[in-house]
Design an enzyme around this catalytic site. Structure first.
Site, short mmCIF file in Angstrom:
data_model
loop_
_atom_site.label_atom_id
_atom_site.label_comp_id
_atom_site.label_asym_id
_atom_site.label_seq_id
_atom_site.Cartn_x
_atom_site.Cartn_y
_atom_site.Cartn_z
N SER A 179 16.55 3.92 -21.50
CA SER A 179 16.48 4.03 -22.97
C SER A 179 15.06 4.33 -23.42
CB SER A 179 16.94 2.71 -23.60
OG SER A 179 16.59 2.64 -24.97
N TYR A 192 17.25 -6.54 -24.31
CA TYR A 192 17.79 -5.22 -23.99
C TYR A 192 16.68 -4.29 -23.52
CZ TYR A 192 19.76 -0.55 -24.88
OH TYR A 192 20.16 0.77 -24.76
#
Length: 287
Positions: A179, A192
């Site tokens: 990400s 995350y």
């Protein structure tokens, strides 16, 4: 900055009630009907986790159009997964749907076994499933959510890869979804973001580990993309502005990310391993 992608989550409850693409005000684009296939993955077998919706769904459809037989793992998004299957079969592709929770190590091994029993081997492994939990500060992170996030995003990736590698011939490809948050951070997605940073390190290390087996390992780090999990993690007002802080001033569509996976899976990327592609709307990446 909003969260990057995600695919069909492989874990439990999220911030809102959005659980599939049809519940989204903005319907994600997962298929480019104008795409002219050239057989880049003809005869290949691909296993894609989180392939029922979002990026994983777009990747599964594109891989199938390029000639691959596809096994799709999904967790709860039955309607989205069935839609992916229908689209793939419309194009004449072969697809196997495998429902299950990859936070469970035993299921991860079962997932690989089921794929191999059905198709005989795995040529392309896409470790794509993920989960995230929005928190206002580090004090708000719940231990149960922290553990689950690492189980789904990191542990499962390792468990599935462990099980898959013995069934992957020379010339195979592993593609891990990381990400933009691994590079830029995210104040509301601390755990995350930490998992996504771990995925970058795992990708680079695994590429060195598997070079003698002639298995390439790369990653994709999406920016803000229209997916169910991205929408379920934040409130409605925030979602209205999803991706507007990127240089392109909009969120991306899953179909715009899928070609990065196709490139890394195909012979076009034969000289690439240990690398990460960044379909992120123009965000500058440092590191």
């Amino acid at each position: 900055m909003k969260p990057n992608h995600t695919t069909n989550t492989a874990t439990a409850e999220n911030e809102s009630k959005i659980t599939n693409e049809k519940q989204m005000e903005h319907q994600p684009v997962v298929d480019d009907e104008s795409h002219v296939a050239s057989g880049k993955l003809k005869g290949k077998i691909a296993l894609i986790t989180g392939g029922g919706s979002g990026i994983g769904k777009a990747v599964a459809i594109l891989f199938a159009k390029e000639g691959a037989k596809v096994a799709i793992n999904y967790y709860k998004g039955e309607e989205d997964a069935q839609d992916a299957k229908a689209i793939i079969e419309k194009y004449g592709g072969e697809v196997l749907l495998i429902q299950g929770d990859i936070s469970d190590e035993a299921f991860c091994r079962q997932l690989v076994d089921t794929t191999v029993k059905h198709f005989g081997r795995i040529d392309i492994l896409v470790n794509n499933a993920g989960t995230q939990h929005h928190t206002e500060s580090i004090e708000d992170i719940k231990t149960d959510n922290l553990i689950k996030t690492f189980q789904v995003n990191v542990f499962a990736m390792i468990w599935i890869t462990q099980a898959a590698v013995p069934h992957m011939p020379k010339g195979s490809s592993i593609i891990n979804t990381t990400s933009v948050t691994a590079y830029q951070g995210h104040k509301d997605l601390l755990d995350y973001s930490a998992t996504k940073g771990a995925i970058v390190a795992f990708t680079r290390s695994l590429s060195a580990s598997l070079v003698d087996k002639e298995i390439r390992v790369n990653g994709v780090a999406p920016g803000p993309i229209w997916t169910p999990l991205a929408m379920s993690s934040f409130d409605e007002e925030s979602n209205k502005h999803h991706g507007e802080d990127t240089p392109l001033q909009r969120a991306g569509e899953p179909v715009e990310v899928a070609p990065s996976y196709l490139f890394l899976a195909s012979k076009d990327a034969s000289y690439m391993t240990g690398q990460v592609l960044h379909p992120n709307g123009g965000s500058i990446i440092n590191g």
